[in-house]
Scaffold this motif. Structure first.
Motif, mmCIF file in Angstrom:
data_model
loop_
_atom_site.group_PDB
_atom_site.id
_atom_site.type_symbol
_atom_site.label_atom_id
_atom_site.label_comp_id
_atom_site.label_asym_id
_atom_site.label_seq_id
_atom_site.Cartn_x
_atom_site.Cartn_y
_atom_site.Cartn_z
ATOM 1 N N ALA A 177 45.873 48.262 -5.519
ATOM 2 C CA ALA A 177 45.552 46.706 -5.436
ATOM 3 C C ALA A 177 46.082 46.002 -4.512
ATOM 4 N N LEU A 178 47.538 46.009 -4.265
ATOM 5 C CA LEU A 178 48.395 44.896 -3.319
ATOM 6 C C LEU A 178 47.712 45.533 -1.957
ATOM 7 N N PRO A 179 48.036 46.932 -1.410
ATOM 8 C CA PRO A 179 47.792 47.326 -0.345
ATOM 9 C C PRO A 179 46.239 46.938 -0.048
ATOM 10 N N VAL A 180 45.245 47.188 -0.654
ATOM 11 C CA VAL A 180 43.940 47.099 -0.407
ATOM 12 C C VAL A 180 43.806 45.487 -0.102
ATOM 13 N N GLY A 181 44.226 44.694 -0.953
ATOM 14 C CA GLY A 181 44.050 43.189 -0.679
ATOM 15 C C GLY A 181 44.857 42.850 0.583
ATOM 16 N N MET A 182 45.843 43.265 0.867
ATOM 17 C CA MET A 182 46.314 43.179 2.262
ATOM 18 C C MET A 182 45.665 43.566 3.459
ATOM 19 N N LEU A 183 44.925 44.757 3.130
ATOM 20 C CA LEU A 183 44.256 45.236 4.085
ATOM 21 C C LEU A 183 42.982 44.247 4.479
ATOM 22 N N SER A 184 42.681 43.831 3.550
ATOM 23 C CA SER A 184 41.187 42.794 3.634
ATOM 24 C C SER A 184 41.791 41.558 4.373
ATOM 25 N N ASP A 185 42.916 41.125 3.994
ATOM 26 C CA ASP A 185 43.629 39.862 4.973
ATOM 27 C C ASP A 185 43.625 40.241 6.217
ATOM 28 N N ARG A 186 44.057 41.602 6.575
ATOM 29 C CA ARG A 186 44.293 41.616 7.850
ATOM 30 C C ARG A 186 43.175 42.203 8.874
ATOM 31 N N LEU A 187 42.237 43.055 8.217
ATOM 32 C CA LEU A 187 40.905 43.228 8.773
ATOM 33 C C LEU A 187 39.909 42.182 8.511
ATOM 34 N N ASP A 188 38.965 42.362 7.758
ATOM 35 C CA ASP A 188 38.130 41.467 6.948
ATOM 36 C C ASP A 188 37.351 41.827 5.786
ATOM 37 N N ARG A 189 37.102 40.846 4.942
ATOM 38 C CA ARG A 189 36.481 41.225 3.656
ATOM 39 C C ARG A 189 35.337 42.209 3.619
ATOM 40 N N LYS A 190 34.447 41.866 4.761
ATOM 41 C CA LYS A 190 33.170 42.811 4.768
ATOM 42 C C LYS A 190 33.548 44.349 5.290
ATOM 43 N N THR A 191 34.420 44.548 6.383
ATOM 44 C CA THR A 191 34.863 45.754 6.572
ATOM 45 C C THR A 191 35.380 46.697 5.329
ATOM 46 N N VAL A 192 36.320 45.777 4.637
ATOM 47 C CA VAL A 192 36.877 46.482 3.228
ATOM 48 C C VAL A 192 35.753 46.729 2.336
ATOM 49 N N LEU A 193 35.107 45.774 2.014
ATOM 50 C CA LEU A 193 33.746 45.971 1.077
ATOM 51 C C LEU A 193 32.786 47.041 1.547
ATOM 52 N N VAL A 194 32.466 47.431 2.753
ATOM 53 C CA VAL A 194 31.555 48.251 3.115
ATOM 54 C C VAL A 194 32.387 49.680 2.912
ATOM 55 N N SER A 195 33.634 49.618 3.243
ATOM 56 C CA SER A 195 34.475 50.888 3.333
ATOM 57 C C SER A 195 34.651 51.209 1.784
ATOM 58 N N GLY A 196 34.684 50.260 0.943
ATOM 59 C CA GLY A 196 34.587 50.596 -0.722
ATOM 60 C C GLY A 196 33.333 51.254 -1.004
ATOM 61 N N MET A 197 32.242 50.850 -0.497
ATOM 62 C CA MET A 197 30.988 51.506 -1.047
ATOM 63 C C MET A 197 30.908 53.035 -0.407
ATOM 64 N N ILE A 198 31.485 53.112 0.780
ATOM 65 C CA ILE A 198 31.637 54.339 1.278
ATOM 66 C C ILE A 198 32.432 55.339 0.409
ATOM 67 N N THR A 199 33.494 54.676 0.038
ATOM 68 C CA THR A 199 34.299 55.533 -0.658
ATOM 69 C C THR A 199 33.842 56.150 -2.139
ATOM 70 N N PHE A 200 32.994 54.879 -2.609
ATOM 71 C CA PHE A 200 32.115 55.407 -3.961
ATOM 72 C C PHE A 200 31.444 56.746 -3.553
ATOM 73 N N ALA A 201 30.724 56.707 -2.634
ATOM 74 C CA ALA A 201 29.819 57.647 -2.125
ATOM 75 C C ALA A 201 30.694 59.121 -1.936
ATOM 76 N N VAL A 202 31.664 59.073 -1.347
ATOM 77 C CA VAL A 202 32.454 60.026 -1.047
ATOM 78 C C VAL A 202 33.169 60.673 -2.336
ATOM 79 N N ALA A 203 33.597 59.678 -3.345
ATOM 80 C CA ALA A 203 34.067 60.317 -4.661
ATOM 81 C C ALA A 203 33.077 60.766 -5.357
ATOM 82 N N PHE A 204 31.788 60.060 -5.440
ATOM 83 C CA PHE A 204 30.673 60.477 -6.140
ATOM 84 C C PHE A 204 30.264 62.082 -5.629
ATOM 85 N N VAL A 205 30.084 62.476 -4.211
ATOM 86 C CA VAL A 205 29.823 63.593 -4.045
ATOM 87 C C VAL A 205 31.042 64.769 -4.237
#
Length: 174
Positions: free
Chosen positions: A50-78
């Motif tokens: 939780a903390l590292p991902v939150g910090m990452l979204s502060d460092r990069l931007d919310r959109k990048t982390v949100l889209v990466s989260g959706m891609i991570t869902f896809a990889v997990a489900f495969v």
């Protein structure tokens, strides 16, 4: 509105696996104890990242982390769909947890970034309604696909929906 659509999609994905996960896990040979341990990986990983991902979204931007989260869902489900036995479900379970942290709480942060203080309560209410709607649709879809085409097919269905969500987020979020 776009963040609410993305979160609706993320909750559909999360919901797809909800009725299927315990049945799939035990069909792969897991005991009730093993099912409990693999299930606990979700909460433990969410806690740890939780903390590292939150910090990452502060460092990069919310959109990048949100889209990466959706891609991570896809990889997990495969990976869920490809698991040859229950032990192989630990990694996709951890990835799912990371995806959940990279979407649901960051969606609230995204609202906080873009919506005026006087309108945030209403915006969060719409966001919460989108989450609830997605979680109503997801289990219905997951149980239907799982019962008609098999448990792995339900996960592949979730992966396709997650990819669509990532494409939507990449195109529509600012």
């Amino acid at each position: 509105v776009d963040i609410c659509i993305l979160i609706f999609i993320a909750d559909v994905v999360t919901g797809v696996q909800t009725p299927v996960f315990p049945l799939y896990t035990t069909s792969l040979g897991a005991s009730l104890r093993t099912l409990g341990l693999i299930t606990a990986v979700l909460g433990l990983t969410r806690l740890a990242c939780a903390l590292p991902v939150g910090m990452l979204s502060d460092r990069l931007d919310r959109k990048t982390v949100l889209v990466s989260g959706m891609i991570t869902f896809a990889v997990a489900f495969v990976l869920y769909a490809l698991a040859p036995d229950a032990g192989w479900l630990v990694v996709p379970r951890a990835l799912q947890a990371i995806a959940m942290v990279a979407t649901f709480p960051l969606g609230i942060a995204y609202i906080g970034d873009l919506v005026e203080a006087r309108d945030r309560g209403a915006a969060i209410g719409v966001y919460t309604a989108a989450m609830g709607s997605g979680f109503a649709v997801g289990p219905l879809l997951g149980s239907w696909v799982g019962s008609t085409a098999g448990y792995p097919a339900a996960y592949l269905c979730g992966a396709v929906i997650a990819v669509a969500g990532a494409a939507f987020g990449a195109a529509r979020l600012i």
